[in-house]
Design a protein around this motif. Structure first.
Motif, mmCIF file in Angstrom:
data_model
loop_
_atom_site.group_PDB
_atom_site.id
_atom_site.type_symbol
_atom_site.label_atom_id
_atom_site.label_comp_id
_atom_site.label_asym_id
_atom_site.label_seq_id
_atom_site.Cartn_x
_atom_site.Cartn_y
_atom_site.Cartn_z
ATOM 1 N N LYS A 98 18.872 -14.354 -21.228
ATOM 2 C CA LYS A 98 18.654 -12.974 -20.809
ATOM 3 C C LYS A 98 18.398 -12.859 -19.316
ATOM 4 O O LYS A 98 18.175 -11.762 -18.809
ATOM 5 C CB LYS A 98 17.499 -12.354 -21.585
ATOM 6 C CG LYS A 98 16.138 -13.012 -21.342
ATOM 7 C CD LYS A 98 15.078 -12.292 -22.159
ATOM 8 C CE LYS A 98 13.697 -12.913 -21.952
ATOM 9 N NZ LYS A 98 12.672 -12.214 -22.750
ATOM 10 N N GLY B 225 21.974 -4.617 -26.458
ATOM 11 C CA GLY B 225 21.212 -5.631 -27.171
ATOM 12 C C GLY B 225 21.825 -5.936 -28.529
ATOM 13 O O GLY B 225 22.971 -5.569 -28.828
ATOM 14 N N GLU C 95 14.849 -9.258 -26.234
ATOM 15 C CA GLU C 95 16.173 -9.765 -26.575
ATOM 16 C C GLU C 95 16.261 -11.232 -26.180
ATOM 17 O O GLU C 95 15.704 -11.648 -25.149
ATOM 18 C CB GLU C 95 17.273 -8.968 -25.862
ATOM 19 C CG GLU C 95 17.362 -7.521 -26.261
ATOM 20 C CD GLU C 95 17.939 -7.316 -27.656
ATOM 21 O OE1 GLU C 95 18.519 -8.268 -28.213
ATOM 22 O OE2 GLU C 95 17.812 -6.196 -28.195
ATOM 23 N N ARG D 143 19.133 -12.752 -25.448
ATOM 24 C CA ARG D 143 20.135 -12.875 -24.401
ATOM 25 C C ARG D 143 20.705 -11.496 -24.064
ATOM 26 O O ARG D 143 20.676 -10.577 -24.889
ATOM 27 C CB ARG D 143 21.253 -13.816 -24.826
ATOM 28 C CG ARG D 143 21.974 -13.365 -26.088
ATOM 29 C CD ARG D 143 23.038 -14.355 -26.493
ATOM 30 N NE ARG D 143 23.755 -13.922 -27.688
ATOM 31 C CZ ARG D 143 24.767 -14.586 -28.231
ATOM 32 N NH1 ARG D 143 25.168 -15.718 -27.684
ATOM 33 N NH2 ARG D 143 25.363 -14.129 -29.312
ATOM 34 N N VAL D 144 21.227 -11.388 -22.868
ATOM 35 C CA VAL D 144 21.845 -10.150 -22.400
ATOM 36 C C VAL D 144 23.209 -10.504 -21.824
ATOM 37 O O VAL D 144 23.303 -11.277 -20.863
ATOM 38 C CB VAL D 144 20.987 -9.452 -21.328
ATOM 39 C CG1 VAL D 144 21.737 -8.251 -20.757
ATOM 40 C CG2 VAL D 144 19.659 -9.019 -21.906
ATOM 41 N N THR E 160 25.705 -11.207 -15.356
ATOM 42 C CA THR E 160 25.047 -11.738 -16.554
ATOM 43 C C THR E 160 25.849 -12.923 -17.075
ATOM 44 O O THR E 160 27.029 -13.094 -16.750
ATOM 45 C CB THR E 160 24.954 -10.667 -17.642
ATOM 46 O OG1 THR E 160 26.280 -10.228 -17.990
ATOM 47 C CG2 THR E 160 24.136 -9.477 -17.185
#
Length: 537
Positions: free
Chosen positions: A299, A341, A322, A324-325, A294
């Motif tokens: 995300k 999250g 979400e 972004r992750v 990631t």
């Protein structure tokens, strides 16, 4: 009656007087036999004195056990002879009284006595090498005798009791008498033979113990794990492969690299570049065939199939709301990821369909996630200092408690053996709990509060045997410690104080059998250490 042993000399008379010839003593056969017998006994005593001198010489130059046995036997015989002679000379004593006399046992005296050793001198226990021996603030000073006793207790605790080579011959004889079966007697003889072998050969006997001893961790600095390809930017991830002798590094230079671990050259196996994708976190799947990575600001995440060398981007995840992750954990069942999250949400994502199947929420923001050893529970640490325990089957919170003394939580880790739970805070304090108490108690008390860090405890990792807890802070250089869990004490020889080798560490990991330990720092390097207690990778 004249004594037969006294010989009379002739008497000198006045000048001119006649000299009288001395009379010859009368011979008494009984007394003459007694006199000869006493002379023989005196000569025998002189011969025994000479033999004791020879025994002393032999004791100084070897054969200690055999000669000591002989010396004790001869002392007992000599003591019995002297008692018998006293009985013959003293007519008032009976044979029963002679037998009732206590037999004098020989005592071994010290060869050297130093007068300074007898002086009572208090030792300062606040020195950093002696702090671990203190049991409270009241023991700021301790006598030499008590300090020796405390050190002996700590050694026996780390060794699991008194080792056979440290037992005296008297203690071994007592153990041997207590055994009743022939098999037990054979085992005791084997232990005595091993003790004799210990004095005849050299070797690392402490490392052969199954349990890891505390105090000093035997380790060796190896070549950096990524020396074949150092990162051009800060490293964010270092992780050992779950089954192969391979280590992975990833960082903000948008690359993921694999290296073979041998501790000497650590050759590079593979390296991939992810365009405009600074890696925030990368992790092996449970089977070790895929790497999940990631980034920081979106995300999307990547799946890297190492067997086929194929990189697959995952742009969208169904049911994931979400922006972004960044943080995630691989579930112990191997088929899902637990995504962290915003606003306290946790999302369960299946790798097969790339969709969210369920979500959980805590109060505040999530600062750390840790699975139990069997995967049935997950522990979540919040920035508000609370710990939530979730049941993974029902997605229900089964317990909740406040981390003792914590203002803001930063990290969490659970031991593989299911005994310990560690919670890190912004103040640098790491609380170690009993995992059973965290599951059943609403207000568990920590077993140990580790206060060696002065900045935020951002990384916590247990080794596979659950004997070591590695803690680190990425806010300072050298801000790293290794905790010995059986004794709940910090190893005193790591990091090395003479030269700086630990820069700001953002990730820590142990090899599958704890043979190696690695970390990722802000210099783009992954320092590698060999833990000599563990024989396998």
């Amino acid at each position: 009656m004249e004594d037969s042993n006294v010989i009379k000399l002739p008497v000198t008379e006045e000048r001119g007087a006649a000299k009288k010839r001395p009379r010859a003593p009368k011979l008494n056969p009984g007394k003459e036999a007694k006199r000869r017998q006493r002379n023989v006994q005196r000569l025998a005593a002189l011969g025994e004195a000479d033999s004791s001198v020879k025994l002393l010489e032999e004791l100084l130059f070897g054969a200690e056990d055999e000669l000591l046995h002989r010396l004790v036997e001869e002392d007992e015989e000599q003591t019995g002879t002297l008692l018998a002679e006293d009985g013959d000379e003293e007519s008032g004593e009976s044979e029963a009284e002679n037998e009732a006399r206590p037999q004098v046992q020989p005592t071994r005296k010290a060869a050297w006595v130093d007068e300074d050793d007898e002086l009572e001198e208090d030792v300062d226990m606040k020195h950093r090498y002696r702090r671990d021996l203190m049991k409270g603030d009241a023991e700021s000073t301790m006598s030499k005798h008590k300090l020796q006793q405390r050190m002996r207790e700590q050694f026996q605790k780390s060794m699991g009791g008194t080792p056979s080579w440290a037992e005296s011959s008297a203690e071994k004889k007592k153990k041997k008498k207590k055994t009743t079966s022939a098999d037990d007697d054979d085992d005791d003889e084997d232990e005595e033979e091993e003790g004799d072998d210990l004095m005849r050969r050299t070797g690392n006997f402490v490392a052969s113990s199954d349990s890891l001893p505390g105090g000093i961790l035997r380790m060796k600095k190896c070549l950096n794990a990524n020396s074949a390809r150092p990162s051009e930017d800060r490293l964010t991830t270092v992780q050992f492969h779950p089954s192969a002798q391979v280590v992975m590094t990833a960082g903000l230079d948008q690359s993921i690299s694999l290296f073979q671990v041998d501790g000497k050259t650590n050759p590079k196996i593979q390296s991939i570049h992810l365009e405009r994708f600074p890696v925030h976190r990368a992790q092996f799947s449970l089977d070790g065939e895929t790497v999940i990575a990631t980034s920081l600001k979106n995300k999307m995440f990547y799946l890297y199939d190492m067997m086929e060398g194929r990189v697959t981007p995952v742009h969208t995840v169904r049911g994931l709301n979400e922006a972004r992750v960044k943080e995630f954990s691989v579930c112990p069942d191997g088929g899902a990821l637990l995504l962290t999250g915003t606003n306290g949400y946790l999302h369960m994502l299946t790798l097969k369909t790339k969709e969210v199947v369920r979500s959980m929420k805590i109060n505040g923001n999530v600062s750390g996630v840790a699975f139990s050893h069997d995967g049935s529970k997950v522990f979540t640490n919040s920035e508000e200092g609370e710990v939530y325990v979730w049941d993974m089957r029902s997605s229900r919170c089964v317990n909740r408690f406040t981390d003792d003394g914590c203002v803001k939580g930063t990290s969490i880790a659970a031991s593989p053996n299911g005994r310990y739970l560690a919670c890190g805070s912004q103040s640098g304090v790491v609380n170690v709990y009993s995992q059973e108490a965290c599951l059943n108690s609403a207000n568990p008390k920590p077993l140990k509060a580790v206060m060696n860090l002065l900045t935020s405890a951002t990384s916590l990792t247990f080794n596979p045997t659950s004997e070591i807890l590695a803690i680190a802070s990425r806010a300072e250089d050298e801000a790293m410690r290794l905790l010995h869990l059986p004794s709940l004490t910090v190893f005193s020889n790591f990091p090395v104080s003479k030269r700086k080798i630990i820069y700001r560490a953002s990730c820590l990991d142990f090899s599958p059998h704890s043979g190696f330990f690695a970390l990722a720092n802000n210099k783009g390097h992954a320092p590698l250490f060999r833990l000599l207690h563990y024989k396998n990778f």
